[in-house]
Design a protein around this motif. Structure first.
Motif, PDB file in Angstrom:
ATOM      1  N   THR A   1       0.854  -1.183   0.000  1.00  0.00           N
ATOM      2  CA  THR A   1       0.000   0.000   0.000  1.00  0.00           C
ATOM      3  C   THR A   1       0.896   1.242   0.000  1.00  0.00           C
ATOM      4  O   THR A   1       2.110   1.142  -0.146  1.00  0.00           O
ATOM      5  N   ARG A   2       0.279   2.415   0.195  1.00  0.00           N
ATOM      6  CA  ARG A   2       1.055   3.649   0.320  1.00  0.00           C
ATOM      7  C   ARG A   2       1.450   3.929   1.764  1.00  0.00           C
ATOM      8  O   ARG A   2       1.970   5.004   2.069  1.00  0.00           O
ATOM      9  N   LYS A   3       1.254   2.981   2.650  1.00  0.00           N
ATOM     10  CA  LYS A   3       1.631   3.151   4.059  1.00  0.00           C
ATOM     11  C   LYS A   3       3.117   2.833   4.235  1.00  0.00           C
ATOM     12  O   LYS A   3       3.505   1.848   4.876  1.00  0.00           O
ATOM     13  N   THR A   4       3.929   3.682   3.635  1.00  0.00           N
ATOM     14  CA  THR A   4       5.369   3.485   3.629  1.00  0.00           C
ATOM     15  C   THR A   4       6.064   4.595   4.416  1.00  0.00           C
ATOM     16  O   THR A   4       5.453   5.605   4.756  1.00  0.00           O
ATOM     17  N   THR A   5       7.339   4.404   4.688  1.00  0.00           N
ATOM     18  CA  THR A   5       8.127   5.419   5.379  1.00  0.00           C
ATOM     19  C   THR A   5       8.403   6.575   4.423  1.00  0.00           C
ATOM     20  O   THR A   5       8.935   6.353   3.339  1.00  0.00           O
ATOM     21  N   PRO A   6       8.041   7.807   4.793  1.00  0.00           N
ATOM     22  CA  PRO A   6       8.292   8.939   3.893  1.00  0.00           C
ATOM     23  C   PRO A   6       9.755   8.987   3.452  1.00  0.00           C
ATOM     24  O   PRO A   6      10.668   8.894   4.272  1.00  0.00           O
ATOM     25  N   GLY A   7       9.946   9.097   2.136  1.00  0.00           N
ATOM     26  CA  GLY A   7      11.285   9.152   1.579  1.00  0.00           C
ATOM     27  C   GLY A   7      11.865   7.812   1.201  1.00  0.00           C
ATOM     28  O   GLY A   7      12.841   7.740   0.445  1.00  0.00           O
ATOM     29  N   LEU A   8      11.279   6.730   1.709  1.00  0.00           N
ATOM     30  CA  LEU A   8      11.829   5.390   1.454  1.00  0.00           C
ATOM     31  C   LEU A   8      10.900   4.528   0.604  1.00  0.00           C
ATOM     32  O   LEU A   8      11.096   3.311   0.512  1.00  0.00           O
ATOM     33  N   ARG A   9       9.891   5.124  -0.006  1.00  0.00           N
ATOM     34  CA  ARG A   9       8.878   4.316  -0.693  1.00  0.00           C
ATOM     35  C   ARG A   9       9.461   3.431  -1.787  1.00  0.00           C
ATOM     36  O   ARG A   9       9.112   2.251  -1.895  1.00  0.00           O
ATOM     37  N   ALA A  10      10.356   3.967  -2.611  1.00  0.00           N
ATOM     38  CA  ALA A  10      10.915   3.158  -3.710  1.00  0.00           C
ATOM     39  C   ALA A  10      11.651   1.944  -3.161  1.00  0.00           C
ATOM     40  O   ALA A  10      11.528   0.832  -3.692  1.00  0.00           O
ATOM     41  N   MET A  11      12.408   2.137  -2.092  1.00  0.00           N
ATOM     42  CA  MET A  11      13.144   1.024  -1.488  1.00  0.00           C
ATOM     43  C   MET A  11      12.194   0.004  -0.879  1.00  0.00           C
ATOM     44  O   MET A  11      12.363  -1.208  -1.041  1.00  0.00           O
ATOM     45  N   GLU A  12      11.188   0.484  -0.168  1.00  0.00           N
ATOM     46  CA  GLU A  12      10.278  -0.428   0.513  1.00  0.00           C
ATOM     47  C   GLU A  12       9.405  -1.205  -0.467  1.00  0.00           C
ATOM     48  O   GLU A  12       9.158  -2.402  -0.287  1.00  0.00           O
ATOM     49  N   LYS A  13       8.950  -0.549  -1.514  1.00  0.00           N
ATOM     50  CA  LYS A  13       8.154  -1.258  -2.512  1.00  0.00           C
ATOM     51  C   LYS A  13       9.016  -2.259  -3.295  1.00  0.00           C
ATOM     52  O   LYS A  13       8.544  -3.339  -3.672  1.00  0.00           O
ATOM     53  N   HIS A  14      10.269  -1.903  -3.543  1.00  0.00           N
ATOM     54  CA  HIS A  14      11.176  -2.858  -4.181  1.00  0.00           C
ATOM     55  C   HIS A  14      11.357  -4.084  -3.286  1.00  0.00           C
ATOM     56  O   HIS A  14      11.370  -5.219  -3.775  1.00  0.00           O
ATOM     57  N   ALA A  15      11.479  -3.867  -1.992  1.00  0.00           N
ATOM     58  CA  ALA A  15      11.656  -4.976  -1.060  1.00  0.00           C
ATOM     59  C   ALA A  15      10.447  -5.911  -1.071  1.00  0.00           C
ATOM     60  O   ALA A  15      10.595  -7.129  -0.928  1.00  0.00           O
ATOM     61  N   VAL A  16       9.250  -5.359  -1.246  1.00  0.00           N
ATOM     62  CA  VAL A  16       8.047  -6.198  -1.334  1.00  0.00           C
ATOM     63  C   VAL A  16       8.161  -7.170  -2.511  1.00  0.00           C
ATOM     64  O   VAL A  16       7.847  -8.352  -2.388  1.00  0.00           O
ATOM     65  N   THR A  17       8.631  -6.680  -3.647  1.00  0.00           N
ATOM     66  CA  THR A  17       8.772  -7.565  -4.812  1.00  0.00           C
ATOM     67  C   THR A  17       9.853  -8.609  -4.576  1.00  0.00           C
ATOM     68  O   THR A  17       9.770  -9.726  -5.096  1.00  0.00           O
ATOM     69  N   CYS A  18      10.884  -8.266  -3.796  1.00  0.00           N
ATOM     70  CA  CYS A  18      11.937  -9.240  -3.476  1.00  0.00           C
ATOM     71  C   CYS A  18      11.380 -10.404  -2.669  1.00  0.00           C
ATOM     72  O   CYS A  18      11.901 -11.523  -2.716  1.00  0.00           O
ATOM     73  N   GLY A  19      10.318 -10.141  -1.901  1.00  0.00           N
ATOM     74  CA  GLY A  19       9.684 -11.186  -1.111  1.00  0.00           C
ATOM     75  C   GLY A  19       8.588 -11.928  -1.842  1.00  0.00           C
ATOM     76  O   GLY A  19       7.900 -12.772  -1.253  1.00  0.00           O
ATOM     77  N   GLY A  20       8.409 -11.631  -3.137  1.00  0.00           N
ATOM     78  CA  GLY A  20       7.397 -12.332  -3.923  1.00  0.00           C
ATOM     79  C   GLY A  20       6.065 -11.627  -3.992  1.00  0.00           C
ATOM     80  O   GLY A  20       5.107 -12.151  -4.572  1.00  0.00           O
ATOM     81  N   GLY A  21       5.974 -10.421  -3.411  1.00  0.00           N
ATOM     82  CA  GLY A  21       4.741  -9.658  -3.483  1.00  0.00           C
ATOM     83  C   GLY A  21       4.684  -8.782  -4.719  1.00  0.00           C
ATOM     84  O   GLY A  21       5.588  -8.807  -5.557  1.00  0.00           O
ATOM     85  N   HIS A  22       3.622  -7.995  -4.814  1.00  0.00           N
ATOM     86  CA  HIS A  22       3.432  -7.095  -5.950  1.00  0.00           C
ATOM     87  C   HIS A  22       3.204  -5.673  -5.437  1.00  0.00           C
ATOM     88  O   HIS A  22       2.783  -5.468  -4.300  1.00  0.00           O
ATOM     89  N   ASN A  23       3.478  -4.731  -6.289  1.00  0.00           N
ATOM     90  CA  ASN A  23       3.273  -3.327  -5.939  1.00  0.00           C
ATOM     91  C   ASN A  23       1.892  -2.849  -6.340  1.00  0.00           C
ATOM     92  O   ASN A  23       1.413  -3.136  -7.430  1.00  0.00           O
ATOM     93  N   HIS A  24       1.251  -2.130  -5.424  1.00  0.00           N
ATOM     94  CA  HIS A  24       0.036  -1.381  -5.736  1.00  0.00           C
ATOM     95  C   HIS A  24       0.515  -0.100  -6.428  1.00  0.00           C
ATOM     96  O   HIS A  24       1.696   0.002  -6.800  1.00  0.00           O
ATOM     97  N   ARG A  25      -0.348   0.888  -6.597  1.00  0.00           N
ATOM     98  CA  ARG A  25       0.114   2.137  -7.198  1.00  0.00           C
ATOM     99  C   ARG A  25       1.265   2.715  -6.372  1.00  0.00           C
ATOM    100  O   ARG A  25       1.300   2.565  -5.144  1.00  0.00           O
ATOM    101  N   PHE A  26       2.205   3.364  -7.050  1.00  0.00           N
ATOM    102  CA  PHE A  26       3.342   3.936  -6.345  1.00  0.00           C
ATOM    103  C   PHE A  26       2.940   5.183  -5.569  1.00  0.00           C
ATOM    104  O   PHE A  26       3.385   5.404  -4.447  1.00  0.00           O
TER     105      PHE A  26
END
Length: 300
Positions: free
Chosen positions: A147-172
């Motif tokens: 979701t968009r419930k990410t750490t401000p400033g770290l969204r690209a890193m955190e969403k990339h990490a989700v895909t590393c765990g086999g998940g998918h990204n919602h809207r950026f």
């Protein structure tokens, strides 16, 4: 999504916070000519994420630092797994250490937690296939999304990490898609327009390439929203029985997303209802950093 320039920006910002006027400890204690070899090692089981962070983090501080990665994003790691080796001047290596580890630990924690959610979904789908005597792979696997419930400033890193765990990204972010929640609909229909009419008018003015998603919290809202021409309908905080009914009502006319308070204990049952996507805010807002360590050997 996770570009080198994006990583560099985060590293520079983090270093400006951590060492705004330099690393006085290293500068006073460590000889300028000292060199060292550092090894980043896992101290617990998990899934690694942070390849670009480690590579770029050290070289941004000092391009003389040589970084060798032994693990790739998405690789499983266990206690004692060597993740990377860094060789070069000791001062900048020590300066970069905490910033790089903080980011890699958080990313690996997200990847690890995501992998656990994905495993629960796969287990649930496999059980449904087994109960109905269907060949493995017959049922489409439900996507686990962030979701968009990410750490401000770290969204690209955190969403990339989700895909590393086999998940998918919602809207950026807010610029990526039209997504109407209850407050949007309240404003949109304040003048007396029905939800269906308001959505059709919105669709008429939208670029044809833009995706539209609408959140509902009751079964009786579904038909009006579908009539408005949505691409995805989000069933928010629905009970399991209502999720099953909702999937049946939509009947393939839109992508069905389930959201709201999803946990490791409930995601398997939610996946069994037949929804296409389950969005999980906990992947990024409630994650525990994975324990990674950095040990240095001084080179003479």
């Amino acid at each position: 999504m996770l570009t080198r320039s994006a990583v560099e920006a985060v590293i520079r910002s983090s270093l400006a916070e951590d060492a705004p006027w330099g690393d006085i400890t290293s500068e006073l204690v460590i000889p300028a000519e000292a060199t060292a070899t550092a090894t980043i090692t896992s101290r617990e089981d998990g899934v690694f994420a942070g390849e670009e962070v480690i590579r770029t983090g050290f070289t941004t501080v000092d391009p003389r630092l040589e970084v060798t990665l032994h693990m790739r994003d998405g690789d499983p790691i266990t206690p004692g797994t060597d993740i990377a080796t860094v060789i070069g001047p000791a001062r900048p290596l020590l300066t970069a250490e905490r910033t790089v580890l903080n980011l890699a630990q958080r990313m690996s924690g997200i990847a690890t937690l995501t992998a656990r959610y994905v495993a629960e979904v796969e287990k649930a789908v496999a059980e449904v296939e087994g109960a109905n005597k269907l060949p493995a792979g017959t049922i489409t696997r439900t996507r686990v999304a962030d979701t968009r419930k990410t750490t401000p400033g770290l969204r690209a890193m955190e969403k990339h990490a989700v895909t590393c765990g086999g998940g998918h990204n919602h809207r950026f972010g807010l610029s990526d898609a039209v997504m109407l929640k209850d407050n949007h609909l309240a404003v949109l229909t304040a003048g007396g327009a029905t939800v269906t009419h308001a959505l059709r008018e919105l669709r008429r003015h939208m670029p044809h390439t833009t995706h539209m998603e609408v959140e509902v919290d009751r079964l009786d809202q579904i038909e009006d929203v579908l009539a408005g021409g949505v691409d995805t309908i989000m069933l928010d905080n629905f009970a399991l029985a209502d999720l099953i009914s909702g999937v049946a009502m939509v009947d393939g006319r839109a992508i069905v997303e389930a959201s709201g308070g999803v946990t490791l204990e409930t995601i398997g049952k939610i996946a069994s209802t037949g929804v296409d996507v389950i969005s999980v805010g906990a992947l990024t807002h409630s994650v525990r950093a994975l324990d990674l360590g950095l040990d240095i050997a001084v080179r003479q």
